[in-house]
Motif scaffolding. Structure first.
Motif, PDB file in Angstrom:
ATOM      1  N   SER A 214     -10.571 -38.416  -7.789  1.00 41.81           N
ATOM      2  CA  SER A 214      -9.542 -39.229  -8.433  1.00 41.81           C
ATOM      3  C   SER A 214      -9.004 -38.543  -9.678  1.00 41.81           C
ATOM      4  O   SER A 214      -7.791 -38.534  -9.934  1.00 41.81           O
ATOM      5  N   GLN A 217      -6.871 -35.591  -8.589  1.00 40.78           N
ATOM      6  CA  GLN A 217      -5.587 -36.068  -8.074  1.00 40.78           C
ATOM      7  C   GLN A 217      -4.671 -36.497  -9.212  1.00 40.78           C
ATOM      8  O   GLN A 217      -3.461 -36.239  -9.186  1.00 40.78           O
ATOM      9  N   ILE A 226      -5.361 -43.394 -12.091  1.00 42.11           N
ATOM     10  CA  ILE A 226      -6.600 -43.770 -11.411  1.00 42.11           C
ATOM     11  C   ILE A 226      -6.699 -45.286 -11.348  1.00 42.11           C
ATOM     12  O   ILE A 226      -6.406 -45.985 -12.327  1.00 42.11           O
ATOM     13  N   GLN A 241     -15.698 -45.171 -14.449  1.00 41.97           N
ATOM     14  CA  GLN A 241     -14.464 -45.188 -13.673  1.00 41.97           C
ATOM     15  C   GLN A 241     -13.425 -46.105 -14.314  1.00 41.97           C
ATOM     16  O   GLN A 241     -12.229 -45.782 -14.358  1.00 41.97           O
TER      17      GLN A 241
END
Length: 478
Positions: A214, A217, A226, A241
């Motif tokens: 993530s 990317q 994200i 996260q």
């Protein structure tokens, strides 16, 4: 699973996990074998230490306080035939061998040292005590494990235990059920541990790999922040996260604002420079007409400064136009050699006070935007005329898969601080050069850099005997 195997983190820690678990398993197996061997050895030791007493009792070698000679002879004969690993000797207190259960030719010593025998009889048995060693009648020198029992009339039953007994015990141990159970326990424990531990480890690294992907990317596509995952009972990875998702969204908003601000800035500069050029052009026209009928020094100074202002506005307009997303090059296939030579020839006519030199490779055809490339070359030549010294050289050369357009002069080389800001707008004001106190806006070099990049190339500065500003363009620009 494919993503898991491609992860360097997952591969590294999987190998470490298997290695650690294997070491633990082999350690367990080694301890089990060692313990089993030690236990059996202690049992064998205890049995062998008392084998002489066992022989005396089982074969009734003593009856009514005296030695049973018939039973003694039978015992010698039986063990000589049935159990060659046990050698039985009858010795007196002086250590003289009186009888034995062995071939007469194999007996090399008829007298042994009685000290080990008396010591073994005087001390109680102890499982931790080393196995007693006594003289071996079958060898001229050397000792062997023994067991001893006292008999009437100052005699002793001396039993030598051959090493073959211990070897046989080890063989039986290796083939025993305990060894087999230890091996199966190790294999089953290893397999179950690898399956369960691998599952837990895969679950952990899977989340780390997904989080890493993530982030990668988002780095490649900052317009896609994200996504956070809401869980009722988040752990440390979930909170990490969530934090990264918040940071990515904040960065996305900041980038969007910067892009909007930059887009507005470009539009404002383009519109402002365009709006200012029209009245400035009219003003310069009136001043030029007035100077033809009136000789006024102030008017000439005003006219020269107006020309400078127009030059700066032209640069600002070109710079703003180049930065527009809608800007496209208008390429034409022309002789780049003749193109560069014509530009240099113009400067030779308009600036006779400076010396120009052409180092142009002939016959080079190239597909380029003539208006933009001419603007870039003129900016470099203007820069050399204004700040350079000695001969100014315009060079055009093709080498390997690239061609170089360079402008060189013998002026003072740029210092490191100035070079660091060379490719930025307004570099002259950010890092003024000591030999160029009246430097301009710095847009000229930025325009050259942008035009080179629009053609798929790059812009460099090189220092040496002469310092050069170089545009490096790809020969194949399709």
């Amino acid at each position: 699973m494919t993503i898991f195997l491609k992860s360097a983190l997952a591969r590294r820690y999987s190998v470490l996990f298997i290695l650690v678990f294997s070491i633990m398993g082999f350690t367990y197996l080694a301890i089990s074998l060692f313990g089993s061997h030690y236990y059996l050895k202690q049992v064998q030791t205890q049995v062998h230490q008392h084998i002489a007493d066992t022989l005396v009792q089982d074969h009734h070698l003593i009856e009514q306080g005296r030695i049973n000679q018939d039973a003694l002879a039978t015992t010698f004969k039986r063990y000589m035939l049935l159990n060659p690993y046990l050698e039985i000797y009858l010795v007196n207190r002086n250590g003289q061998v009186l009888q034995y259960s062995a071939d007469d030719k194999k007996i090399l010593r008829r007298h042994i040292d009685m000290t080990p025998l008396l010591t073994a009889l005087s001390k109680p048995s102890d499982a931790g005590r080393p196995f007693p060693m006594g003289d071996d009648p079958r060898k001229a020198t050397g000792q062997a494990p023994f067991s001893v029992a006292a008999l009437p009339d100052g005699l002793f039953l001396y039993v030598i235990i051959r090493n073959s007994v211990e070897q046989e015990a080890n063989r039986q141990l290796q083939e025993s059920l305990l060894l087999e159970l230890s091996a199966w326990s190790f294999l089953v424990s290893l397999l179950v541990g690898l399956i369960l531990g691998g599952g837990v480890f895969w679950h952990l690294t899977r989340r780390l790999v997904a989080l890493s992907q993530s982030v990668e990317q988002f780095k490649d596509h900052p317009e896609q922040p994200i996504q956070a995952q809401s869980k009722p009972h988040p752990d440390d990875l979930d909170r990490l996260q969530t934090t990264l998702a918040d940071m990515s969204q904040q960065l996305h908003r900041t980038l969007t604002q910067l892009e909007d601000t930059d887009r507005q800035r470009r539009f404002m500069i383009s519109s402002l420079s365009h709006d200012l050029r029209t009245p400035l052009t009219n003003l310069l026209g009136y001043m030029e007409q007035a100077s033809q009928t009136t000789q006024d020094a102030y008017l000439e100074i005003a006219y020269e400064n107006g020309l400078k202002l127009k030059h700066y506005l032209d640069q600002l307009f070109d710079f703003a136009k180049l930065e527009l997303e809608s800007f496209q090059l208008r390429r034409q296939s022309l002789s780049l050699s003749e193109f560069c030579f014509d530009i240099l020839q113009h400067y030779q006519h308009t600036t006779p006070e400076r010396t120009f030199k052409a180092d142009i490779q002939p016959g080079l055809l190239y597909e380029f935007d003539p208006d933009r490339l001419e603007s870039a070359i003129r900016n470099l030549l203007d820069n050399a005329v204004k700040y350079g010294q000695g001969t100014i050289t315009l060079s055009l050369k093709a080498q390997a898969s690239e061609l170089e357009i360079a402008v060189r002069d013998q002026g003072e080389p740029l210092d490191e601080a100035f070079q660091a800001y060379l490719n930025h707008p307004f570099a002259h004001q950010a890092a003024p050069h000591p030999h160029r106190p009246n430097a301009g806006s710095g847009l000229g070099l930025q325009i050259v850099k942008t035009i080179a990049e629009k053609h798929g190339g790059r812009f460099e500065y090189r220092s040496g005997i002469a310092h050069s500003f170089v545009m490096i363009l790809p020969l194949s620009n399709g």
